[in-house]
Design a protein around this motif. Sequence first.
Motif, PDB file in Angstrom:
ATOM      1  N   VAL A  19       0.810  -1.225   0.000  1.00 36.71           N
ATOM      2  CA  VAL A  19       0.000   0.000   0.000  1.00 36.71           C
ATOM      3  C   VAL A  19       0.842   1.274   0.000  1.00 36.71           C
ATOM      4  N   ARG A  22       0.163   3.733  -3.112  1.00 37.62           N
ATOM      5  CA  ARG A  22      -1.181   4.334  -3.129  1.00 37.62           C
ATOM      6  C   ARG A  22      -2.141   3.432  -2.348  1.00 37.62           C
ATOM      7  N   ARG A  24      -5.084   0.924  -1.469  1.00 41.59           N
ATOM      8  CA  ARG A  24      -5.616  -0.229  -2.206  1.00 41.59           C
ATOM      9  C   ARG A  24      -6.671  -0.929  -1.345  1.00 41.59           C
ATOM     10  N   HIS A  25      -7.594  -1.607  -1.999  1.00 41.51           N
ATOM     11  CA  HIS A  25      -8.603  -2.368  -1.256  1.00 41.51           C
ATOM     12  C   HIS A  25      -8.095  -3.788  -1.023  1.00 41.51           C
ATOM     13  N   GLU A  28      -7.440  -6.277  -3.910  1.00 41.89           N
ATOM     14  CA  GLU A  28      -6.295  -5.846  -4.719  1.00 41.89           C
ATOM     15  C   GLU A  28      -4.981  -6.149  -3.993  1.00 41.89           C
ATOM     16  N   ILE A  29      -4.956  -5.924  -2.698  1.00 42.45           N
ATOM     17  CA  ILE A  29      -3.759  -6.219  -1.896  1.00 42.45           C
ATOM     18  C   ILE A  29      -3.426  -7.708  -2.008  1.00 42.45           C
ATOM     19  N   LEU A  32      -2.157  -8.583  -5.567  1.00 40.06           N
ATOM     20  CA  LEU A  32      -0.789  -8.106  -5.834  1.00 40.06           C
ATOM     21  C   LEU A  32       0.258  -8.938  -5.105  1.00 40.06           C
ATOM     22  N   TYR A  76     -10.575   1.196   1.117  1.00 41.16           N
ATOM     23  CA  TYR A  76      -9.206   1.370   0.642  1.00 41.16           C
ATOM     24  C   TYR A  76      -8.309   1.689   1.824  1.00 41.16           C
TER      25      TYR A  76
END
Length: 110
Positions: A19, A22, A24-25, A28-29, A32, A76
């Motif tokens: 994070v 930027r 992130r929710h 998404e974390i 990634l 987020y």
Amino acid sequence: MLARELKKGSAELIILSIVEPRPRHGYEISKLIAERSNGQVTFHVASLYPLLYRLEERGWLQGKWVERAGERRRRYYGLTAEGRRVLLQQRETWKSFVDAVGLITGVDHV
């Protein structure tokens, strides 16, 4: 898969690093982490969200609900100033640890 204990010991560093650029929710974390580790490290929802909440309680992350048309509401998570300080400290600690283990085991890393 990496040993569970290794993942547990580095979870905070991993999340804060993801994070850093930027907010992130959660999904998404998780995505990634799996992508960047070539599938070697994964976080399931049952373990990821409690960790995110804990980091938020410590003041290292700040969560914010975001609603977008046609999408469901998502939270987020972004780094706070304290989170950036902790991330820098954890990176130094991790680097020192990896260097020490390399010296002991004879494993060279780049």
